[in-house]
Design an enzyme around this catalytic site. Structure first.
Site, PDB file in Angstrom:
ATOM      1  N   HIS A  26       0.851  -1.197   0.000  1.00  0.00           N
ATOM      2  CA  HIS A  26       0.000   0.000   0.000  1.00  0.00           C
ATOM      3  C   HIS A  26       0.879   1.236   0.000  1.00  0.00           C
ATOM      4  O   HIS A  26       2.101   1.143   0.114  1.00  0.00           O
ATOM      5  CB  HIS A  26      -0.898   0.008   1.245  1.00  0.00           C
ATOM      6  CG  HIS A  26      -0.131   0.173   2.524  1.00  0.00           C
ATOM      7  ND1 HIS A  26       0.360  -0.889   3.245  1.00  0.00           N
ATOM      8  CD2 HIS A  26       0.272   1.282   3.199  1.00  0.00           C
ATOM      9  CE1 HIS A  26       1.012  -0.447   4.313  1.00  0.00           C
ATOM     10  NE2 HIS A  26       0.982   0.873   4.306  1.00  0.00           N
TER      11      HIS A  26
ATOM     12  N   HIS B 171      -5.939  -1.692   3.900  1.00  0.00           N
ATOM     13  CA  HIS B 171      -5.760  -0.552   2.994  1.00  0.00           C
ATOM     14  C   HIS B 171      -4.923  -0.949   1.785  1.00  0.00           C
ATOM     15  O   HIS B 171      -3.943  -1.667   1.897  1.00  0.00           O
ATOM     16  CB  HIS B 171      -5.213   0.692   3.673  1.00  0.00           C
ATOM     17  CG  HIS B 171      -3.901   0.530   4.414  1.00  0.00           C
ATOM     18  ND1 HIS B 171      -3.381  -0.673   4.811  1.00  0.00           N
ATOM     19  CD2 HIS B 171      -3.010   1.460   4.834  1.00  0.00           C
ATOM     20  CE1 HIS B 171      -2.236  -0.477   5.436  1.00  0.00           C
ATOM     21  NE2 HIS B 171      -1.987   0.812   5.456  1.00  0.00           N
TER      22      HIS B 171
ATOM     23  N   HIS C 265       4.585   7.356   2.876  1.00  0.00           N
ATOM     24  CA  HIS C 265       5.374   6.120   2.839  1.00  0.00           C
ATOM     25  C   HIS C 265       4.843   5.147   1.808  1.00  0.00           C
ATOM     26  O   HIS C 265       3.708   5.261   1.358  1.00  0.00           O
ATOM     27  CB  HIS C 265       5.419   5.447   4.219  1.00  0.00           C
ATOM     28  CG  HIS C 265       4.111   4.869   4.672  1.00  0.00           C
ATOM     29  ND1 HIS C 265       3.247   5.549   5.496  1.00  0.00           N
ATOM     30  CD2 HIS C 265       3.505   3.675   4.436  1.00  0.00           C
ATOM     31  CE1 HIS C 265       2.184   4.806   5.744  1.00  0.00           C
ATOM     32  NE2 HIS C 265       2.302   3.661   5.107  1.00  0.00           N
TER      33      HIS C 265
ATOM     34  N   HIS D 292       0.073  -0.896  14.934  1.00  0.00           N
ATOM     35  CA  HIS D 292      -1.003   0.052  14.659  1.00  0.00           C
ATOM     36  C   HIS D 292      -2.306  -0.501  15.233  1.00  0.00           C
ATOM     37  O   HIS D 292      -2.580  -1.702  15.109  1.00  0.00           O
ATOM     38  CB  HIS D 292      -1.246   0.186  13.152  1.00  0.00           C
ATOM     39  CG  HIS D 292      -0.159   0.892  12.398  1.00  0.00           C
ATOM     40  ND1 HIS D 292       0.361   2.094  12.775  1.00  0.00           N
ATOM     41  CD2 HIS D 292       0.464   0.566  11.237  1.00  0.00           C
ATOM     42  CE1 HIS D 292       1.265   2.469  11.876  1.00  0.00           C
ATOM     43  NE2 HIS D 292       1.358   1.570  10.951  1.00  0.00           N
TER      44      HIS D 292
ATOM     45  N   TYR E 272       8.901   1.765  10.483  1.00  0.00           N
ATOM     46  CA  TYR E 272       9.067   2.823   9.481  1.00  0.00           C
ATOM     47  C   TYR E 272      10.504   3.334   9.488  1.00  0.00           C
ATOM     48  O   TYR E 272      11.070   3.568  10.560  1.00  0.00           O
ATOM     49  CB  TYR E 272       8.166   4.021   9.794  1.00  0.00           C
ATOM     50  CG  TYR E 272       6.696   3.794   9.581  1.00  0.00           C
ATOM     51  CD1 TYR E 272       6.098   4.027   8.352  1.00  0.00           C
ATOM     52  CD2 TYR E 272       5.893   3.362  10.627  1.00  0.00           C
ATOM     53  CE1 TYR E 272       4.737   3.848   8.164  1.00  0.00           C
ATOM     54  CE2 TYR E 272       4.532   3.170  10.449  1.00  0.00           C
ATOM     55  CZ  TYR E 272       3.966   3.415   9.211  1.00  0.00           C
ATOM     56  OH  TYR E 272       2.628   3.227   9.039  1.00  0.00           O
TER      57      TYR E 272
ATOM     58  N   GLU F 179       7.679   1.551   4.786  1.00  0.00           N
ATOM     59  CA  GLU F 179       7.101   0.778   5.873  1.00  0.00           C
ATOM     60  C   GLU F 179       7.225  -0.699   5.518  1.00  0.00           C
ATOM     61  O   GLU F 179       6.901  -1.107   4.407  1.00  0.00           O
ATOM     62  CB  GLU F 179       5.618   1.112   6.070  1.00  0.00           C
ATOM     63  CG  GLU F 179       4.976   0.284   7.186  1.00  0.00           C
ATOM     64  CD  GLU F 179       3.490   0.533   7.382  1.00  0.00           C
ATOM     65  OE1 GLU F 179       2.825   1.033   6.453  1.00  0.00           O
ATOM     66  OE2 GLU F 179       2.983   0.200   8.463  1.00  0.00           O
TER      67      GLU F 179
END
Lengths: 309, 107
Positions: free
Chosen positions: A155, A201, A216, A248, A257, A267
């Protein structure tokens, strides 16, 4: 995993300031395979577990950041439907002929979002030379995965103005859905996580005054152990860490990261919940965003909020 | 310490603050600033890409060992001594001052 006619983000082109050093990072440390070079010297790369021609293109430029990203769709019919829908949405659509600036890729339609980002769609792409096995397959082929062992592009998070409109474009034109959002106290969209699959995502946006920025690029790792192994390689190679390994609450990914040598944030990500379009949307208030982003500390850090390319 | 082969250390000052830290000639100024917890910049991409560590070299000379993004430092600015601290190494004692942040539409 795709639930919609838009399958996944299949290609991203990034600008880099030092091609040799940055390429060495993507190959030797991140673990992508070099596919080849374009006539104008851009470098094509792919993850070991990806089937299509390439998924990342690096372009030497005088600034770092995001050039474009392209989504693979399921058919020519969908491709034409998206072209019409994008025009009806009010965006100009251009056509990139097959096998031109991105070798191996069929015809692409492109549009510039109000956030300043160029997105494209395509349905045809040649198979990669190095592909995962499909007949009584091993976990990998002749060569074991290298470095951080990223499996595939996962992503990207884009920063720009007008993300409500960008979100609406992704849902209305690309047929995606929005598992998770964050709103400001006055009800304006601050961040949106958007998918066309079971992944939490495929892309995300954060509201930001300057157009065309990227926060990112996320690459997929097998599990939490590989997030730890990635951290070891960050230390060993003196890469600049931003944050992690951490968790997260948003997307529930396990994550770390850091920055590649040209300053684009990377990431390496594992896990994440299973997204379904009929599940209710998860909603974050800005004052809970620290816990949403970094579940263990619950605290935001300036570098994560301020640094984009 | 300080034997043969050790890189020379220079003093870096930040105008109007009284802050000062040491930076080796083979070290990027931002790394030294972050290590010393002195000066206005506390983080950055450290790759010349994000522009967060943009400052002006008022006095002293630097060597740009990494390429700086033109989205953040124009040629004209660079001639005026504006740099990204993550890309430059000192070649003498330095005096730094804040630089106006701008960004160019990416191309």
């Amino acid at each position: 995993m795709a639930l919609n006619k838009t399958l996944r983000p299949g290609l991203i082109q990034l600008r880099v300031l030092d091609l040799d050093k940055t390429l060495s990072f993507y190959k030797d440390i991140l673990g992508l395979n070099e596919v080849g070079r374009t006539a104008d010297g851009r470098v094509m790369l792919k993850g070991y577990d990806e089937f299509d021609h390439h998924s990342v293109t690096l372009r030497l430029a005088d600034s770092a950041g995001f050039d474009s990203a392209a989504f693979k769709v399921d058919s020519h019919e969908t491709l034409e439907q998206i072209r019409s829908a994008a025009q009806a949405f009010g965006y100009a659509v251009d056509e990139v002929p097959p096998n031109t600036d991105q070798p191996g890729f069929g015809k692409r339609y492109g549009f510039k979002l109000c956030t300043g980002h160029r997105l494209e769609v395509y349905c045809d792409v040649e198979p990669a030379r190095q592909r995962p096995m499909i007949k009584n397959p091993d976990l990998w082929g002749d060569e074991p995965p290298r470095g951080m062992r990223v499996q595939r592009l996962d992503h990207f998070l884009l920063f720009g103005p007008g993300i409500s409109e960008a979100e609406r474009f992704c849902t209305e034109v690309l047929g995606m859905f929005v598992p998770e959002i964050c709103n400001t106290p006055d009800g304006k969209r601050l961040a949106t996580w958007i998918t066309s699959s079971n992944k939490p995502h495929d892309l995300a946006f954060v509201e930001y005054p300057e157009p065309g920025k990227i926060h990112h690029i996320g690459f997929f790792l097998q599990d939490w152990n590989d997030v730890g192994a990635a951290a070891d390689l960050i230390g060993k190679n003196r890469l600049k860490l931003d944050i992690g390994p951490t968790r997260h609450a948003i997307t529930r990914g396990m994550t770390i990261y850091f920055w590649e040598p040209s300053g684009n944030r990377i990431e390496t990500y594992a896990g994440g919940y299973t997204a379904y379009p009929d599940n209710p949307q998860r909603v974050w208030d800005t004052d809970s965003l620290g816990r949403g982003l970094f579940y263990y500390s619950g605290e935001l850090i300036d570098s994560f909020l301020q640094i984009v390319t | 310490m300080g034997g043969a082969g050790r890189a020379e250390k220079f003093a870096v000052r930040v105008a109007g603050t009284g802050e000062q830290f040491a930076c080796g000639e083979d070290e990027f100024v931002l790394d030294a600033m972050m290590r010393a917890r002195s000066g206005p910049v506390r983080h950055g991409c450290c790759g010349g890409g994000c522009g967060v560590c943009k400052m002006k070299v008022e006095r002293g000379s630097v060597f740009a060992a990494k390429r700086m993004s033109r989205a953040h430092v124009s040629e004209e600015e660079q001639r005026e001594g504006i740099v990204l601290l993550c890309c430059v190494q000192p070649r003498g004692d330095l005096l730094l001052s804040p630089a106006r942040h701008r960004t160019r539409e990416n191309a």
